[in-house]
Design a protein around this motif. Structure first.
Motif, PDB file in Angstrom:
ATOM      1  N   ILE A 125      25.634  36.837   6.790  1.00 52.60           N
ATOM      2  CA  ILE A 125      25.314  35.576   7.282  1.00 52.60           C
ATOM      3  C   ILE A 125      26.705  34.601   7.526  1.00 52.60           C
ATOM      4  O   ILE A 125      27.059  34.253   8.309  1.00 52.60           O
ATOM      5  N   HIS A 170      28.911  36.132  10.089  1.00 52.96           N
ATOM      6  CA  HIS A 170      28.153  35.759  11.569  1.00 52.96           C
ATOM      7  C   HIS A 170      28.478  34.387  11.816  1.00 52.96           C
ATOM      8  O   HIS A 170      28.848  33.853  13.042  1.00 52.96           O
ATOM      9  N   ARG A 171      28.418  33.321  10.993  1.00 50.52           N
ATOM     10  CA  ARG A 171      28.762  31.771  11.059  1.00 50.52           C
ATOM     11  C   ARG A 171      30.190  31.734  11.580  1.00 50.52           C
ATOM     12  O   ARG A 171      30.503  30.919  12.262  1.00 50.52           O
ATOM     13  N   ILE A 176      31.938  33.859  13.312  1.00 50.15           N
ATOM     14  CA  ILE A 176      32.066  34.499  14.502  1.00 50.15           C
ATOM     15  C   ILE A 176      31.453  33.227  15.402  1.00 50.15           C
ATOM     16  O   ILE A 176      32.093  33.136  16.391  1.00 50.15           O
ATOM     17  N   ALA A 177      30.265  32.731  15.012  1.00 50.70           N
ATOM     18  CA  ALA A 177      29.658  31.822  16.118  1.00 50.70           C
ATOM     19  C   ALA A 177      30.459  30.610  16.205  1.00 50.70           C
ATOM     20  O   ALA A 177      30.274  30.040  17.232  1.00 50.70           O
ATOM     21  N   CYS A 212      25.919  43.304  15.686  1.00 48.39           N
ATOM     22  CA  CYS A 212      27.326  43.169  15.475  1.00 48.39           C
ATOM     23  C   CYS A 212      27.558  42.002  16.474  1.00 48.39           C
ATOM     24  O   CYS A 212      27.454  41.993  17.714  1.00 48.39           O
ATOM     25  N   SER A 213      27.778  40.896  15.838  1.00 46.84           N
ATOM     26  CA  SER A 213      27.839  39.391  16.599  1.00 46.84           C
ATOM     27  C   SER A 213      29.333  39.524  17.283  1.00 46.84           C
ATOM     28  O   SER A 213      29.500  38.580  18.001  1.00 46.84           O
TER      29      SER A 213
END
Lengths: 126, 712
Positions: B259, B262-263, B265-266, B330-331
């Motif tokens: 997570i 992901h954060r 990357i986001a 895979c973000s």
């Protein structure tokens, strides 16, 4: 179409809404398991954060496990979910939640438990 | 049409993974149509870890010093690491394919993405080992839920090209549309049957976009080996994906780290460049820095590069999907796609197709290096390379070489079969590509690669081999990747001092060396050329993609200049934590580096065993190091004159142009030798590039390997 009507001025930060939410879904009084949150803004005022149904999680989901129901509420189809947790990482309000107590991510489904239990009328669902 | 009866039918009890491992390898012998299960010993597991380590070890055990790429003993080994298949961690959909390359006759390994590796793992196999050569075309089918492996007669299946074959097989082996995502297909194409530069496509059904999408094994001719074994396809099916199938020791720790990534990357703008355009955004960066290969790497930039850069690509074609990852979760989402592209040439002219990519390497090689600044032409070539099962980078490099030979009069219309192979003539390039797929015309010549063409021109046409060696961008048989190394000594080392020829998988120094100038001395470059190949080997061992490592910046470093460093320490620490959370074994960065060094050293020894892996095989064609011709020198005269003046203390005005080229060549060649000396020393290799006895012992390889360091 259902949606939250939030009046932050009425929020006392009592956390009864979060207790109601976590107790309903996890049988446990743990506000961190609630599907909404309350934090203090820069002016020390309470601010209630809920899912804004913004679609970002639906867009990022690689298996179409997230969708909007007839009331325009984002829902998770647990059977399709592969637990990639991208929705959790990409949710701008942090309202797609993850916990060790749940096999899949979880979020507010606008059930109204929080609104029913809010003693001041800060949370209303229409 | 598929025959119903299987040539071989093997039943097994699917193993539930334990801490990332099945501890089993699926072994198939196509000589005997025999299938069996191999147990992975504790010794192999602790020494070789997984992924690339397993691939090299099982290949080592299968071949001998005299094995050639097309012998029965040569294998295709497809392996996963303990982390392969984690749905929650970005970059975990990885699979590593290993074989003896038709181009080099030494091992080549490729780390690629898609559903195949995870499905193989979840089916109860850490790897798939295929030896032998079938008498007729076969499909290998693995049903991971039922515990069934079949070899199926495919001699009546007429389709070869992946964009037709993969959908056919996905339809054939799925119960309904919802079942399609549970299938992954490994295949090649007609081009691989007629060339040494064949590639393998890993195809999977993208449920989000209702499209079949592909990843390639890229370099080294692996598709050629696949078709030589008469494998039409390997189909794998697995139903029931979730994030705990690796059965990790501490899933919640992995989830927290996932997570967090992901954060990052986001929320970081810098990284959205990758999300929007994939690696295509490097075209502009490299062109601005004069590091883009142009016209067979004669030059480093071209004003028309703007026509094929990320901006042009995105504006005209590329859709921005948030779910462009090659595996669930895979973000990074670098796997871009172009829908409804209408083909203009070849057997599928007029059809609308989906094209995966193109990434930087495709745009730079098929585009700039052949002076094709036309997106449609690049996309069409990219599509056909993929569906024919041809390595597009090698194909482009061969064509750039042939184009330079044509423009210099080394080859003529008679040689080319009438193709006017001038730089920029994409129509001729496409014609040769179609010929390669059919095994005719100039396609037959292009199919043998630059090394073979050089030998042909020398032996049959008495051409000057020295000049051809200078301008043919090939080392040990494999064509160069798409970064202009001429002005970057460290990138020269990245291509030259490598275990598997000039590709940047093991080391990519051009950014540190030329864009950031952070390794100015030979010593610093040698240090980097030791650390990075070892570090990058780790990704292939554990089953990860390297993109998230230094393309993503931790949130708290977002506004810090420190993130300019190439190694982002926090991510490396997180990798150690994820590894521990999956396997239950604690591994520090130091221990991880030692394990990677062990595999890297083992690969070097493998090369030595096969007759290469020594200093002379680390040398480069001079075009990769400096200006071969007058026009190249003149294009950067100021830079080259300054090097003669400042670094050699000579006045360039005193010399003719040819003399200056000669002086610069001597100087740059010596610099490269110095770099080799310094790198070998730090790596613990002797002056001939062979790992020393102490080195072999220090990385934990047994005494049985010491024989291979002796001169024979």
């Amino acid at each position: 179409m259902k949606k939250f009507i939030i009046d932050n001025d009425k929020c006392t930060g009592c956390n009864i809404c979060r207790t109601a939410c976590s107790t309903t879904y996890f049988k446990d009084d743990m506000p961190e398991l609630a599907r909404l949150s309350i934090f203090k803004d820069e002016n020390d005022k309470n601010k209630i954060i809920t899912c804004s149904q913004c679609n970002i999680c639906i867009d990022i989901c690689p298996v179409n496990a997230l969708y909007k129901d007839k009331d325009d509420v984002v829902m998770l189809n647990k059977e399709l979910c592969v637990n990639c947790l991208m929705c959790v990482g990409f949710c701008p309000s942090g309202m797609m939640r993850y916990s060790q107590k749940s096999a899949t991510p979880f979020k507010c489904v606008l059930c109204g438990i929080c609104a029913k239990n809010c003693p001041t009328g800060a949370i209303v669902i229409k | 049409m598929l025959r119903q009866k299987a040539i071989a039918d093997f039943k097994y009890l699917p193993t539930k993974l334990q801490c990332g491992y099945a501890d089993k390898i699926l072994f198939i012998d196509l000589d005997k149509y025999h299938i069996e299960e191999k147990h992975v010993s504790e010794e192999i597991k602790s020494t070789f870890i997984g992924g690339k380590g397993y691939g090299l070890k099982y290949l080592w055990d299968a071949v001998n010093e005299n094995t050639k790429w097309n012998d029965s003993e040569n294998e295709i080994v497809i392996t996963t690491g303990p982390l392969s298949g984690l749905t929650q961690y970005p970059g975990a959909g990885r699979v590593i394919a290993t074989t003896l390359s038709p181009l080099t006759e030494i091992p080549v390994d490729v780390n690629t993405g898609g559903y195949f590796g995870p499905y193989l793992k979840f089916s109860g196999w850490d790897g798939l080992e295929i030896r032998g050569k079938s008498e007729k075309d076969v499909i290998i089918f693995i049903d991971g839920n039922a515990g069934r492996v079949k070899i199926i007669d495919a001699s009546l299946v007429k389709e070869r090209d992946t964009h037709i074959l993969a959908p056919y097989l996905i339809d054939k082996f799925s119960n309904d549309d919802n079942d399609k995502k549970n299938i992954s297909v490994l295949s090649s194409g007609r081009g691989a049957e007629h060339s040494k530069i064949g590639t393998i496509n890993f195809s999977s059904y993208d449920v989000k976009h209702n499209k079949i999408r592909q990843r390639q094994t890229g370099r080294g001719g692996m598709g050629t080996v696949l078709r030589d074994k008469h494998i039409l396809a390997v189909v794998i099916k697995y139903t029931g994906i979730n994030n705990s199938l690796n059965n990790p020791c501490d899933i919640h720790k992995i989830n927290e780290l996932a997570i967090k990534l992901h954060r990052e990357i986001a929320t970081l703008n810098e990284d959205k460049i990758l999300k929007t355009c994939g690696t295509a955004n490097y075209i502009g960066l490299m062109n601005d820095a004069e590091l883009l290969p142009v016209k067979n790497m004669q030059y480093g930039s071209n004003p028309d590069a703007k026509n094929i850069d990320a901006g042009a690509l995105y504006k005209k074609y590329q859709k921005q999907y948030s779910t462009d990852g090659c595996w669930f979760g895979c973000s990074i989402a670098c796997k871009k796609v172009i829908d409804d592209f209408k083909l203009r040439t070849g057997p599928y002219a007029g059809r609308k197709v989906t094209i995966d990519g193109p990434d930087y390497e495709i745009l730079a090689s098929l585009g700039a290096n052949c002076a094709v600044f036309n997106l449609e032409a690049i996309l069409e070539m990219n599509f056909y390379c993929n569906t024919y099962g041809i390595d597009s980078v090698s194909y482009a490099c061969v064509m750039a070489f042939l184009m330079e030979c044509y423009e210099r009069g080394i080859i003529n219309d008679e040689f080319t079969g009438g193709h006017k192979l001038k730089f920029g003539n994409y129509r001729a390039m496409l014609s040769v590509l179609h010929e390669m797929a059919d095994g005719r015309g100039l396609g037959i010549v292009a199919a043998i690669g630059i090394q073979g063409i050089k030998e042909l021109l020398c032996e049959e046409y008495n051409e000057d081999i020295d000049f051809l060696n200078d301008i043919g961008l090939v080392q040990d048989g494999i064509e160069f990747g798409s970064y202009m190394s001429k002005e970057s000594l460290a990138q020269q080392g990245s291509y030259g001092i490598t275990n598997k020829s000039p590709q940047h998988d093991q080391c990519w120094m051009i950014s540190m060396d030329k864009l950031k100038n952070s390794i100015p001395t030979v010593e610093a470059k040698a240090q980097a050329l030791t650390i990075f190949p070892i570090f990058r080997t780790m990704f292939g061992i554990v089953g990860l993609c390297r993109l998230p490592w230094n393309n993503i910046i931790p949130l708290h470093l977002k506004n810090s200049p420190k993130h300019e460093g190439e190694i982002i320490k926090e991510h490396i620490e997180d990798y150690c934590l994820v590894y521990e959370a999956v396997t239950g074994s604690k591994m520090s960065l130091k221990e991880m580096m030692l394990a990677s060094d062990r595999i890297s050293t083992f690969q070097r020894l493998f090369n030595k065993r096969m007759g290469k892996g020594t200093r002379k095989f680390d040398m480069l064609p001079y075009r990769a190091m400096g200006p071969v011709t007058q026009s190249e020198y003149l294009s950067k005269q100021e830079l080259y004159d300054a090097q003669i003046r400042n670094e050699l203390g000579m006045s360039p005005d005193n010399f003719s142009l040819d003399k200056k080229i000669e002086i610069l060549r001597d100087y740059r060649s010596k610099l490269y030798e110095e770099l080799i000396d310094a790198t070998y020393k730090i790596r613990g290799w002797d002056n001939n590039g062979v790992p020393a006895e102490e080195k072999i012992k220090s990385v934990g390889l047994g005494e049985e390997y010491l024989d291979y360091i002796k001169e024979k």
